[in-house]
Design a protein around this motif. Structure first.
Motif, short mmCIF file in Angstrom:
data_model
loop_
_atom_site.label_atom_id
_atom_site.label_comp_id
_atom_site.label_asym_id
_atom_site.label_seq_id
_atom_site.Cartn_x
_atom_site.Cartn_y
_atom_site.Cartn_z
N GLN A 87 2.75 -5.16 1.19
CA GLN A 87 1.83 -5.99 0.39
C GLN A 87 1.45 -7.21 1.22
O GLN A 87 2.28 -8.08 1.46
N GLY A 104 -3.59 -5.50 -2.45
CA GLY A 104 -2.80 -4.55 -3.22
C GLY A 104 -1.71 -3.89 -2.41
O GLY A 104 -1.65 -3.99 -1.19
N GLN A 127 -8.86 -2.42 -11.78
CA GLN A 127 -8.29 -3.19 -12.90
C GLN A 127 -9.26 -4.31 -13.27
O GLN A 127 -9.90 -4.90 -12.40
N CYS A 158 -7.13 -0.67 -17.06
CA CYS A 158 -6.88 0.01 -15.80
C CYS A 158 -7.63 1.34 -15.79
O CYS A 158 -7.50 2.13 -16.73
N TRP A 161 2.29 1.06 -15.48
CA TRP A 161 2.10 -0.39 -15.53
C TRP A 161 3.35 -1.08 -15.01
O TRP A 161 4.47 -0.69 -15.35
N GLN A 203 4.69 -8.13 -11.86
CA GLN A 203 5.24 -8.73 -10.65
C GLN A 203 5.13 -10.24 -10.74
O GLN A 203 4.04 -10.78 -10.91
N PRO A 214 7.61 -5.50 -7.91
CA PRO A 214 7.07 -5.05 -9.20
C PRO A 214 8.16 -4.47 -10.08
O PRO A 214 9.03 -3.74 -9.61
N TYR A 221 -0.08 -8.29 -13.21
CA TYR A 221 0.11 -7.01 -13.89
C TYR A 221 -0.58 -5.93 -13.06
O TYR A 221 -1.78 -5.97 -12.84
N LEU A 222 0.23 -4.99 -12.60
CA LEU A 222 -0.25 -3.95 -11.70
C LEU A 222 -0.33 -2.62 -12.41
O LEU A 222 0.55 -2.28 -13.21
N CYS A 223 -1.34 -1.88 -12.06
CA CYS A 223 -1.50 -0.52 -12.56
C CYS A 223 -1.48 0.43 -11.37
O CYS A 223 -1.95 0.08 -10.27
N PHE A 267 -1.98 2.06 -6.08
CA PHE A 267 -1.99 0.82 -6.87
C PHE A 267 -3.37 0.19 -6.93
O PHE A 267 -4.14 0.22 -5.95
N GLY A 313 -4.50 -5.40 -9.29
CA GLY A 313 -3.75 -6.23 -10.21
C GLY A 313 -4.60 -7.18 -11.02
O GLY A 313 -5.75 -7.49 -10.65
#
Lengths: 114, 114
Positions: free
Chosen positions: A38, A43, B6, B23, B34, B37, B43, B90-92, B105, B108
């Motif tokens: 990262q 991302g 996202q 997302c 989901w 982080q 995450p 918030y990551l998807c 990913f 975010g």
């Protein structure tokens, strides 16, 4: 339950010297293991993955990792660091016992000095 | 662009307000995840879907959090009565199938709760 421990929160190397980022995992099943990188404000990107094939896995940008079941380790290495390698690196474990959900390590921040 | 997207990328809200994030996974990826982080951490898994079915929820996901994937394509994550402790990225992520495959990913959504 699976878990992953990254043994160093920070690693600092000089440009052109080897990189070693350490990761130990715990899993009751045959795990899949991943390393993600990262960069700041970017991302997560997959570097490499181990999924029960060859134990030495080669990834992008010259990185590789070796799966050692006896040591429950999956350390990430690179022969020669480049300034662009400075980033946060995450070791990740996934196994069928956890429904294949992924567990991230806390991360290792890699600093590369000129 | 065929990656995970996202929306929004950033959200600032006042404590007590509700927020919703969206997302859009890679087309035909049947798994959607989901994560949350926080600064300096890896995450943390929140929940995942196999198509439209929500298969697992982390204990981190309090009753103020709800996620949906109604048609097995895009997903939403809603946080009700936000608290300052909800401030995070918030990551998807999505993947084509569970075993041994990497997750892709999104960039975010950064949430700041004032």
């Amino acid at each position: 339950a699976q878990s992953v421990t990254q043994l160093d929160s920070h690693v600092s190397v000089s440009e052109g010297t080897p990189v070693l980022l350490r990761c130990n995992y715990s899993s009751s099943y045959s795990p899949s293991l991943f390393w993600y990188v990262q960069h700041p404000n970017k991302g997560l990107q997959l570097l490499l993955k181990y999924t029960s094939a060859a134990t030495l896995v080669k990834g992008i940008n010259g990185f590789e990792a070796e799966f050692k079941k006896s040591e429950t380790s999956f350390h990430l290495t690179k022969p020669s660091a480049h300034m662009s390698d400075a980033a946060e690196y995450f070791c990740v474990v996934s196994d069928q016992g956890g429904g294949f959900k992924t567990i991230f390590g806390a991360g290792t921040r890699l600093f590369v000095k000129a | 662009d065929t990656g995970v997207s996202q929306d929004p990328r950033h959200k600032i809200t006042k404590r007590g307000q509700n927020v919703t994030f969206r997302c859009d996974p890679i087309s035909e990826h049947n798994r959607l995840y989901w994560y949350r982080q926080t600064l300096g951490q890896g995450p943390e898994f929140l929940t995942y879907f196999q198509n439209e079915a929500q298969l697992e929820k982390s204990r981190l996901l309090s009753d103020r959090f709800s996620a949906e994937r109604p048609k097995g394509s895009f997903s939403t994550l809603e946080i009700q009565r936000t608290e300052q402790g909800d401030s995070a990225m918030y990551l998807c992520a999505s993947s084509p199938d569970p075993k041994g495959n990497q997750q892709f990913f999104g960039p975010g959504t950064r949430l700041t709760v004032l």
